[in-house]
Design a protein around this motif. Structure first.
Motif, PDB file in Angstrom:
ATOM      1  N   SER A   1     -58.257 -21.763 -92.831  1.00 45.33           N
ATOM      2  CA  SER A   1     -57.808 -22.736 -93.690  1.00 45.33           C
ATOM      3  C   SER A   1     -56.069 -22.590 -93.588  1.00 45.33           C
ATOM      4  N   ARG A   2     -56.055 -21.156 -93.677  1.00 46.88           N
ATOM      5  CA  ARG A   2     -54.254 -20.343 -93.678  1.00 46.88           C
ATOM      6  C   ARG A   2     -54.158 -19.463 -92.377  1.00 46.88           C
TER       7      ARG A   2
ATOM      8  N   ASN B   1     -51.045 -24.007 -91.284  1.00 43.15           N
ATOM      9  CA  ASN B   1     -52.039 -24.567 -92.410  1.00 43.15           C
ATOM     10  C   ASN B   1     -53.498 -25.498 -91.702  1.00 43.15           C
TER      11      ASN B   1
END
Length: 450
Positions: free
Chosen positions: A178-179, A163
């Motif tokens: 972002s992930r 994350n």
């Protein structure tokens, strides 16, 4: 006194052999010295020298430790290591253990098979084989390296979840998102929330980055030794020469395919004579030398627009092949035939067109004074201004309306059209045209026109 320590150690060790089968409680396997201190808050055991403690899932090693047996808790000091029964290895500068959960700090390193995690802080549940690294870290696997702001690791599945600000250096791409999820054993990545990718192109012993792909979701994996990538939920890319956008993209090294669902996929090459293609499926294969498109294909180049059901472009001979009754718009005429070949990079610095089957041509403006031509074969030349020369042959027919008062219909072997600056200059009909002048009120079209 020495005999007392030996007896105490023997009692503790024998107790450990029984306790390890019952769950998470940790017990002593080895220590050079063992001292039990009785405190108001409870007894604490001081362990020094080659200390090893074990629970049901693995063994901890350190230089010294403080152990609160009743609380199933200990603090470890010195050179700290952990080895689980399923092959997970962890090292750190500090360790606190509480009922199966290890809290590790200071240059933490987790290794499992062929992957390694470097992080300043790790909480690891030895029973579940589950770790959290809230301060981020760097992960190194067979497929490359990665950094993130925080993450999780599931040892039983060899599964990472990352994350925050993520940057991954894989075999084929530099990925930013972002992930991300990763299964190193399966050589698989999943990016569910979108991000960007830059393609790595080999250049000698190193590589260079080409373009940038923005996507809504991504899967990367290996099939045998073939690396496969799938981008979806909207894909856009641009570099110095090529631009494309589509609902999804699939690439397995041998072919790259763009797909459109709600809207058509679009691909453009700005090198040399620019070419733009829209279709519901666009496939590049054989090291990018062949391009296939199907499904309402639209082609744009040199002020010419083509619409067809299929398209095949071979960059080795610069020939576009359009099938299933394509239609071509120039700045002055509309052409339709059964199949069409568009030869680019002609030696005369012009492109050439070759049409077969039922050939129909009409001037661009569909008015009362429109001209129609038909035949069995067609060829012509184009330059940057538009048409230069067209020829229709094989039972060639023409309807020419020079004004609103008259129409002329002719049948001959060949009809030639000459253009200047993209505009029609003159028409030549060969082998004795036969025709008649008729009233413009009469409906009259050639075969293939309505």
């Amino acid at each position: 006194m020495k005999e007392i320590y030996i007896l105490l150690f023997a009692l503790l060790t024998s107790s450990a052999l029984g306790q390890l089968q019952q769950g998470q409680r940790v017990e002593i396997l080895n220590a050079n010295s063992i001292t039990v201190k009785r405190l108001y808050s409870g007894n604490v055991t001081i362990l020094k020298g080659s200390v090893s403690l074990a629970n049901a899932k693995g063994t901890f090693y350190c230089d010294s430790a403080k152990w609160w047996r009743n609380e199933d808790r200990f603090l470890a000091f010195g050179r700290i290591r952990y080895r689980s029964r399923d092959g997970v290895g962890i090292s750190a500068h500090q360790l606190e253990y509480v009922s199966g959960v290890a809290f590790l700090r200071g240059d933490v390193e987790l290794t499992h098979n062929l992957q390694t995690l470097f992080t300043p802080n790790l909480k690891y549940d030895t029973d579940a084989g589950y770790g959290i690294f809230p301060m981020g870290g760097r992960i190194v696997t067979e497929d490359g390296s990665l950094t993130c702001n925080s993450g999780e690791y599931f040892s039983r599945d060899e599964h990472f979840i990352y994350n925050g600000k993520i940057e991954a250096d894989t075999e084929d791409f530099i990925l930013k998102c972002s992930r991300m999820e990763q299964w190193p054993k399966e050589h698989r990545y999943l990016i569910p929330k979108g991000g960007s990718a830059q393609k790595k192109i080999k250049s000698g012993t190193t590589f260079r980055l080409r373009g940038s792909i923005n996507f809504g979701g991504c899967n990367l994996w290996k099939e045998s030794d073939i690396r496969v990538s799938s981008f979806y939920n909207g894909v856009q890319s641009v570099d110095s020469t090529v631009q494309f956008e589509a609902d999804s993209l699939f690439d397995n090294g041998n072919k790259t395919e763009l797909f459109g669902k709600q809207t058509m996929a679009k691909w453009a090459d700005w090198s040399g004579d620019s070419l733009e293609i829209h279709a519901f499926s666009i496939l590049k294969s054989e090291q990018g030398q062949l391009l296939h498109a199907k499904g309402k294909v639209q082609t744009f180049q040199k002020n010419v627009v083509c619409v067809s059901h299929t398209l095949r472009w071979d960059t080795r001979d610069s020939i576009l092949r359009l099938g299933k009754r394509p239609i071509v718009w120039t700045n002055t005429y509309i052409l339709s035939c059964d199949t069409l070949e568009w030869h680019q990079s002609h030696s005369l610095k012009m492109d050439s067109l070759y049409g077969l089957g039922m050939v129909n041509m009409v001037n661009q403006e569909d008015t009362m004074s429109s001209n129609e031509l038909s035949g069995r074969n067609f060829y012509g030349y184009l330059n940057d201004d538009g048409p230069v020369y067209f020829r229709v042959s094989g039972n060639a027919q023409a309807i020419v309306q020079p004004d609103l008062e008259n129409r002329f219909r002719a049948t001959c072997s060949d009809i030639e059209l000459f253009f200047t600056g993209g505009n029609l200059d003159r028409v030549t009909m060969r082998q004795g045209p036969k025709g008649e002048v008729t009233s413009p009120v009469e409906t009259m079209h050639l075969p293939g026109f309505t």
